[in-house]
Design an enzyme around this catalytic site. Structure first.
Site, PDB file in Angstrom:
ATOM      1  N   ASP A 139      53.801  34.374  37.138  1.00  0.00           N
ATOM      2  CA  ASP A 139      52.713  33.639  37.776  1.00  0.00           C
ATOM      3  C   ASP A 139      53.271  32.678  38.811  1.00  0.00           C
ATOM      4  OD1 ASP A 139      50.069  32.103  37.996  1.00  0.00           O
ATOM      5  OD2 ASP A 139      49.590  33.492  36.379  1.00  0.00           O
TER       6      ASP A 139
ATOM      7  N   HIS B 114      47.910  27.463  38.536  1.00  0.00           N
ATOM      8  CA  HIS B 114      47.385  28.700  37.956  1.00  0.00           C
ATOM      9  C   HIS B 114      48.226  29.120  36.751  1.00  0.00           C
ATOM     10  CE1 HIS B 114      46.486  33.075  37.784  1.00  0.00           C
ATOM     11  NE2 HIS B 114      45.334  32.764  38.352  1.00  0.00           N
TER      12      HIS B 114
ATOM     13  N   SER C 215      42.029  36.438  35.693  1.00  0.00           N
ATOM     14  CA  SER C 215      43.303  35.756  35.433  1.00  0.00           C
ATOM     15  C   SER C 215      43.269  34.962  34.143  1.00  0.00           C
ATOM     16  CB  SER C 215      43.626  34.786  36.581  1.00  0.00           C
ATOM     17  OG  SER C 215      44.091  35.460  37.721  1.00  0.00           O
TER      18      SER C 215
END
Length: 450
Positions: free
Chosen positions: A225, A279, A443
């Site tokens: 990520d 994220h 996600s």
């Protein structure tokens, strides 16, 4: 000089698709489209305008490569990644056409693979460099991808696919060459930041599972990520620590090719710093935020070890980086680390490249699952695919999203090649600076499965 090809199937007008490529240069190197009696290809040389159209009738057996020289063509990618198209263009991203699909690639970068390569990274790199040396002007082997026989090479941007493939195919053991595909940084769907409940856990009956087990610190899940705040109060105790490395001594103690990779690795800038991703921190919390500690949120597994691997050097990644990250997991497994899965909350519409599929296949040989988000385009990906989630390898799970009513949010992709759906709408988890917040997207759904 620019070249434009128009490929048209006269018997399939209803299937015709059109793509506008602005400022096209080195457009079609090769077209292999099927039966010549129903498919014609017309080449126009020295196209006088900056915009030309490529028309094709079906997703067939193409071996084509088109590259746009215009930053404007990256507008949709820039919108998703939160930066300007000019910025992406200047950093080497290009809007491209490959194998009948529109995609993004890194300028002048290719993945080449040879058969029958083995040994450590240095041995393979030197062997490949010797093979390629002098074959094509300006072409260099840049690095080993940690997939046996696969290397990132660089060539002048004007060097065509046909020239590379034709020359490299004369080398014994040559298997294939393909562009180094780029993927924009994952972006979660915005949500109301005041919503604080973790509705997903009771919805999937996690408390009943926790009555049986809350996970094990012997299990490692990798998060490919944007990086993870490894010092987050609700994550720190569950971050994987590579005990084979001595912190700060500047030596690759475990001999895996990475110096001081104590708590993961940043493949984008080749350092051990992975502590910067919003994220990635959110995804990591869903997998393994410490449970029953009276702080913040809980992850699905209260005691799992989370391995942060940063594959986004900026607002994009590319196939050479996440192939290297997947290879890193194989090396850990061979050293006795119980890596069971990777979470991959990123991707783009289109089929998965051969080199990425090969890397996932090697993960399967090491009993490592590949769990990936199915995308937030709100479309059926049964025919188009979503890379890398719908790669077709048996160790892969493509994950769509559900909401608190067990419905599919309008933005979640779906299709016959998507295996499962999990909570992904307004998911509360960890965020950088020791915080917590809500995000939505496939996600967020994928780490519920990983």
């Amino acid at each position: 000089m620019s070249q434009v090809v128009s490929v048209r199937h006269p018997l399939a007008e209803s299937l015709e698709k059109r793509v506008l490529l602005a400022g096209v240069s080195s457009v079609i190197d090769q077209a292999i489209a099927g039966p010549t009696d129903v498919l014609t290809a017309t080449f126009k040389k020295n196209a006088p305008t900056a915009a030309s159209s490529l028309t094709f009738s079906r997703l067939g057996r193409y071996a084509t490569h088109a590259i746009s020289r215009s930053a404007a063509d990256l507008a949709s990618v820039a919108e998703k990644s939160g930066v300007t198209a000019t910025s992406l263009f200047n950093k080497g991203l290009r809007e491209s056409w490959w194998m009948g699909q529109r995609t993004q690639t890194m300028a002048g970068e290719w993945i080449v693979r040879f058969d029958d390569f083995s040994g450590n990274a240095r041995k393979q790199f030197n062997a490949a460099r010797n093979l390629v040396a002098g074959k094509l002007s300006g072409v260099s082997v840049e690095r080993f991808t940690y997939l046996d026989g696969a290397f990132l090479i660089k060539a002048p941007e004007s060097t065509s696919y046909r020239a590379l493939a034709t020359t490299l195919s004369t080398i014994q053991g040559y298997s294939y060459i393909e562009p180094n595909f780029a993927i924009a940084a994952p972006a979660a769907i915005p949500n109301d930041s005041t919503y604080s409940s973790q509705w997903a856990w009771p919805k999937i009956n996690a408390p009943a599972a926790w009555d049986q087990t809350t996970g094990s610190s012997d299990i490692v899940v990798a998060v490919l990520d944007t990086g993870t705040q490894v010092s987050h109060p609700d994550l720190a105790a569950n971050i994987f620590v590579n005990t084979r490395e001595t912190p700060g001594n500047g030596i690759d103690d475990d001999g895996n090719g990475y110096i001081d990779d104590i708590k993961g690795w940043n493949f984008g800038n080749s350092t051990a710093t992975v502590d910067n991703g919003d994220h990635g921190t959110h995804v990591s919390g869903t997998i393994g935020a410490v449970g029953n500690n009276g702080v913040g949120v809980t992850g699905f597994s209260w005691n799992v070890k989370v391995l942060p691997l940063d594959i986004f050097p900026d607002n994009y990644t590319n196939s050479s980086l996440y192939i290297a990250a997947l290879g890193y997991l194989n090396a850990l497994k061979q050293q006795g680390v119980n890596v069971v899965a990777s979470n991959n909350s990123y991707g783009s519409l289109g089929s998965t490249s051969q080199s990425v599929k090969d890397a996932i296949k090697v993960n399967a040989a090491h009993n490592i699952m590949f769990v990936a988000a199915a995308g937030n385009d709100g479309v059926n990906v049964s025919s188009t695919g979503f890379s890398p989630a719908t790669n077709g390898e048996p160790n892969s799970i493509a994950v769509a999203a559900t909401n608190s009513s067990d419905g599919r949010p309008s933005w979640s992709n779906w299709g016959s090649n998507v295996h499962i759906a999990a909570p992904g709408d307004t998911i509360r988890s960890t965020t950088p600076s020791g915080g917590y917040g809500n995000k939505s997207g496939t996600s967020m759904a994928s780490p519920h499965v990983a």
